[in-house]
Design a protein around this motif. Structure first.
Motif, mmCIF file in Angstrom:
data_model
loop_
_atom_site.group_PDB
_atom_site.id
_atom_site.type_symbol
_atom_site.label_atom_id
_atom_site.label_comp_id
_atom_site.label_asym_id
_atom_site.label_seq_id
_atom_site.Cartn_x
_atom_site.Cartn_y
_atom_site.Cartn_z
ATOM 1 N N PRO A 571 1.833 -1.325 7.150
ATOM 2 C CA PRO A 571 1.333 -0.958 5.749
ATOM 3 C C PRO A 571 0.916 0.497 5.559
ATOM 4 N N ASN A 572 1.429 1.302 6.156
ATOM 5 C CA ASN A 572 1.278 2.688 5.817
ATOM 6 C C ASN A 572 2.636 3.363 6.261
ATOM 7 N N GLU A 573 3.645 3.031 5.873
ATOM 8 C CA GLU A 573 4.805 3.706 6.177
ATOM 9 C C GLU A 573 4.836 5.194 5.938
ATOM 10 N N GLY A 574 5.013 6.050 6.462
ATOM 11 C CA GLY A 574 5.255 7.618 6.220
ATOM 12 C C GLY A 574 3.749 8.265 6.105
ATOM 13 N N ASP A 575 2.885 7.369 6.517
ATOM 14 C CA ASP A 575 1.335 7.965 6.653
ATOM 15 C C ASP A 575 1.045 8.450 5.133
ATOM 16 N N TRP A 576 1.188 7.670 4.225
ATOM 17 C CA TRP A 576 0.890 8.155 2.816
ATOM 18 C C TRP A 576 -0.828 8.030 2.780
ATOM 19 N N ALA A 577 -1.417 6.977 2.993
ATOM 20 C CA ALA A 577 -2.776 6.670 2.750
ATOM 21 C C ALA A 577 -3.612 7.149 3.840
#
Length: 900
Positions: A571-577
């Motif tokens: 649920p946090n692909e690419g470390d956006w959040a």
């Protein structure tokens, strides 16, 4: 009080600062007008170290403008330097309250106002001038002074190189040490111009914010003259001097210099430094839409430095540990590029536009942290910048935000001691992470434009958080009040977890659940990205991504309906959040089966970290984590995942030293870790970054007679491991390991190496190797030095001993000395040196039982007057101990269940 973000028109801020507080602000020249300066409500400044926000506000209401003319006389053979400063000061109004001038730890020889001597009132912290001696609105205040050179890296630090006897000096001031160089008003919102001249030995170069205008010969001395600088805060003023080696270049017309002491010059790689510097300039100038605002750019490598680097205007200092005496790994090269970019970003954000007070320190550091990584990601050779950000900065932030010492990103700062204590994972890591996710929320171009407009509107001035958020909101056409309340004024780390249902191999429903710790119950709004993975042709491949804006406890993701049913959903692909991730049960099961089949390295990195998080959170037993890593970690080839796993194996080894467990099982697990690391070291390609990573892990976990024998043979050249070439610093790692376990000729190993390597690094490493010995006399000696003989050592030497004194397996030796260590806290607390306080706090080791942890609890309860730095350090030690105790309890429960 929390104010809404409002964007003032250019120039309005000055009117507000001046006009709203005092109606007489416009009276800065002409006939004096007597105006009360709040003497009735603001007390006289207390004769204690540091500066309070309350007093800084009073002085800001007194002083309208100031410029400094500073003359300094530097003698390489003396213990102190002398100088004269004239502060050309314009007041807001005639003074009713005394004026104080900050100057810590020096000697005041005389004070004059407009050329007329006045009585000296000096208490070792500040000079006090009675209002009667300053009857007009404009005065020239002249102070003749002396000050000892620093040995702790703050103020004007003197270093004598043991290699060749050459003497070097440099300054380091943030947040409140510029007044250890010269008497002045040491607060960020009293910006000034500086005119400098310096007398120094003839073979020295003198460096400051400006390039010298002329140099006059005076026999064995030289007199350096510098033109008046641009206007900036005193904590970013600088004075460096010594026989530095110099390399020169230029970046699109900007003069560049790189400097290092002579004995280190052979190891410096100027091509890397200049390349990374030019790339940073090439990115920042168009991004900010403002040319570099100062006249030249010097970078100086200095020893005994307390931090990584410091953004002095036009003369940035770097810890010379960034110079490797061997070949750097790519991670080390990226770290260098990152710190170069970080300090350069400050030249705009921090130096050109400066926070009004230290409550906005986070914005200063967070912005530079984010911008440095953005610069590397978009304009450098490094293709895995954000993976490194996740591995380092993000983990630092997550760890800090779960501790009891977490705090809101934006918080009141009552004094400069608190400002120093706030240099932490929240200030840098969480703040930088929040800024990283903000462009996803606002739009990248809106964020960039808001930053540019902010810098243009407030150049050479001071600003507040509302100024920054106001410009971002206008650029994005959004009201950021709610975002600001959730992210900047509330502490704590949220957790997100996805759940989904599928039919006919397609998603029929997907929700995101957000939770918060009970101590910090805020639920936030932010944009994340979902990553969907399925096995295809024996590989776990990403089959879809989906951006999601979530808020509140539950967010239904309707857009996911119809997508392929995932075997792993992250649920946090690419470390956006900025959020901790809990994996759903399906993803956990498939991750455990297919960790090495997952194609994208970034998602593997995050899944490996999630596995360790489960152990640290006392959900997954430590022995199961170790077994999983040892069974699957050898196949991992991505260097960032290798670095993560090597680091976490080191943590696991340390926990095993103290967690209650049967000795046979403890020995079995620790030996398995040691053997795994040794095998990875042997099997890694010669000279590779993986090999160097596993070498450092080996020096952390080696403990058996066989492993210690390997280490000694490597040191003596009797064993070569896979073509590994030992540089001088790697050799000292092996010597420290030998001393840690009193193996073989450990004392002679130090003596032999010092004969071949007499550098300052060698001397520091020798201290570490001696302090780490599990011998009562060794602990006694260095505890004596820390408590009774501090004046005989530099802070860098005391720091090396303190950091090394009690590794995790030496908790018994700590307990033997704990009564003395805790008793000395009061003495350390009385020192006017936050650097020393943080050094002493590092003595405390990992404590994995309630009895040891109780000593810290009792100390915090009994010693109510401890300074913020000590309180924070002790609370963090207590938290780490609690985590380790919980891990031990889970391991014990798991063992009981297995026996049944």
């Amino acid at each position: 009080m929390i104010h809404k973000s409002k964007l003032a028109a250019p120039g309005l801020a000055v009117t507000l600062i001046c006009g709203a507080i005092l109606a007489a602000c416009s009276q800065v020249s002409g006939t004096p007008k007597s105006v009360p300066d709040a003497a009735a409500t603001i007390p006289t400044r207390a004769a204690i170290p540091g500066l309070s926000e309350k007093y800084a506000k009073l002085r800001k209401r007194q002083v309208a403008q100031v410029d400094y003319q500073l003359s300094a006389n530097l003698d390489r053979n003396s213990d102190s330097f002398s100088g004269t400063v004239t502060a050309d000061t314009t007041f807001q109004h005639t003074l009713q309250q005394p004026l104080t001038i900050d100057f810590a730890g020096g000697t005041v020889e005389s004070v004059a106002v407009d050329g007329r001597d006045i009585p000296v009132e000096y208490n070792d912290h500040f000079i006090t001038i009675a209002a009667q001696h300053l009857p007009n609105l404009q005065h020239a205040i002249t102070v003749h002074f002396q000050h000892p050179y620093s040995k702790n890296g703050s103020g004007l630090h003197r270093f004598e190189d043991p290699k060749d006897g050459k003497v070097y000096m440099y300054t380091d001031f943030e947040p409140y040490d510029a007044n250890r160089l010269f008497p002045h008003f040491d607060q960020p919102n009293l910006k000034a111009h500086y005119t400098l001249d310096v007398i120094a030995p003839k073979d020295w170069i003198v460096i400051s914010a400006e390039r010298e205008s002329r140099v006059e010969k005076k026999g064995e001395l030289r007199h350096w003259f510098f033109p008046q600088s641009q206007k900036f805060s005193s904590y970013i003023f600088s004075l460096h001097a010594g026989p530095y080696h110099i390399w020169e270049d230029e970046a699109d017309g900007i003069p560049l210099r790189l400097m290092a002491r002579q004995s280190l010059a052979q190891y410096v790689k100027p091509d890397d430094w200049f390349t990374f510097t030019k790339q940073s300039f090439a990115f920042f100038q168009p991004y900010f839409e403002i040319d570099y605002p100062f006249k030249k750019y010097d970078q100086i490598l200095v020893p005994d430095f307390n931090a990584g680097a410091m953004e002095n205007v036009g003369s940035v200092t770097f810890n010379d540990s960034y110079v490797s005496r061997g070949e750097k790994t790519q991670a080390q090269r990226m770290r260098l590029a990152n710190v170069i970019a970080h300090e350069m970003a400050h030249q705009w954000f921090g130096d050109l536009v400066t926070m009004n007070w230290w409550d906005d320190l986070w914005l200063n550091e967070s912005f530079a942290t984010y911008m440095a990584n953005l610069s590397l990601a978009e304009n450098s050779e490094f293709t895995n910048t954000w993976e490194n950000f996740y591995l380092g900065t993000k983990q630092w932030a997550y760890n800090a935000d779960q501790r009891p010492t977490t705090h809101a990103i934006q918080l009141p700062v009552k004094n400069t001691d608190e400002a120093f204590a706030n240099f932490d994972g929240i200030t840098y890591g969480k703040g930088g992470s929040i800024l990283k996710q903000l462009p996803y929320y606002l739009g990248k171009e809106a964020f960039r434009k808001g930053v540019s407009n902010y810098l243009k509107a407030l150049s050479y001035r001071n600003s507040t958080l509302d100024d920054f958020m106001g410009h971002l909101g206008v650029a994005a056409g959004m009201d950021l009040d709610q975002w600001q309340q959730q992210w900047l004024y509330k502490a704590g780390l949220n957790t997100i977890e996805a759940s989904f249902q599928c039919q006919k191999d397609q998603i029929t429903g997907l929700t995101l659940k957000q939770t918060a710790p009970k101590e910090y119950p805020t639920l936030r709004t932010q944009r994340t990205q979902l990553g969907f993975y399925r096995m295809e042709s024996e590989s776990m491949k990403q089959v879809a991504t989906l951006p999601v804006l979530y808020s509140g406890a539950i967010t239904k993701v309707k857009e996911a309906v119809g997508l392929p049913c995932p075997e792993i959903l992250y649920p946090n692909e690419g470390d956006w959040a900025f959020a901790k991730v809990n994996l759903d049960p399906v993803s956990v099961e498939n991750m455990s089966k297919h960790i090495n089949d997952i194609e994208p390295p970034f998602i593997r990195l995050m899944l490996w970290q999630s596995l360790f998080d489960s152990t640290y959170d006392a959900k997954l037993p430590l022995d199961k984590y170790i077994s999983f890593l040892l069974s699957n970690g050898a196949a991992e080839q991505d260097i960032n995942a290798v670095r993560l796993n090597a680091r976490n194996l080191g943590f696991a080894y340390g926990y095993l030293n103290q967690i209650p467990i049967e000795n046979v099982r403890r020995d079995e697990l620790q030996l398995a870790i040691e053997n795994f690391v040794w095998t990875q070291l042997q099997q890694s390609p010669a000279g590779s970054d993986r090999q160097k990573t596993w070498f450092r892990a080996f020096t952390d976990v080696a403990h058996s007679t066989r492993a210690l024998s390997h280490a000694r043979q490597m040191l003596l050249g009797e064993l070569t491991v896979g073509g590994l070439k030992l540089d001088p610093d790697m050799r000292w790692d092996l010597i420290t390991l030998q001393n840690r376990y009193l193996y073989s000729d450990y004392e002679q190993a130090i003596e032999r190496e010092l004969q071949a390597d007499n550098s300052d690094r060698a001397k520091l490493n020798a201290i570490a190797a001696e302090a780490v010995r599990p011998l009562p006399e060794s602990k006694q000696k260095w505890l004596d030095n820390l408590s009774m003989h501090r004046d005989k050592f530099k802070l860098s030497e005391l720091r090396e001993a303190a950091y090394s004194m009690f590794p995790s397996e030496q908790i018994g030796l700590f307990n033997t000395n704990s009564e003395r260590i805790f008793a000395t806290l009061s003495q350390i607390n009385a020192e006017d040196s936050p650097e020393l306080i943080s050094t002493y706090a590092s003595i405390f080791p990992l404590m994995c039982n309630q009895k040891d942890a109780q000593k810290i609890k009792d100390t915090l309860a009994e010693k109510q007057q401890l300074k913020p730095m000590l309180v924070k350090a002790l609370k963090n030690h207590l938290y780490s101990s609690g985590r380790c105790i919980a891990m031990g309890e889970v391991l014990a429960q798991n063992s009981i269940q297995i026996k049944k």
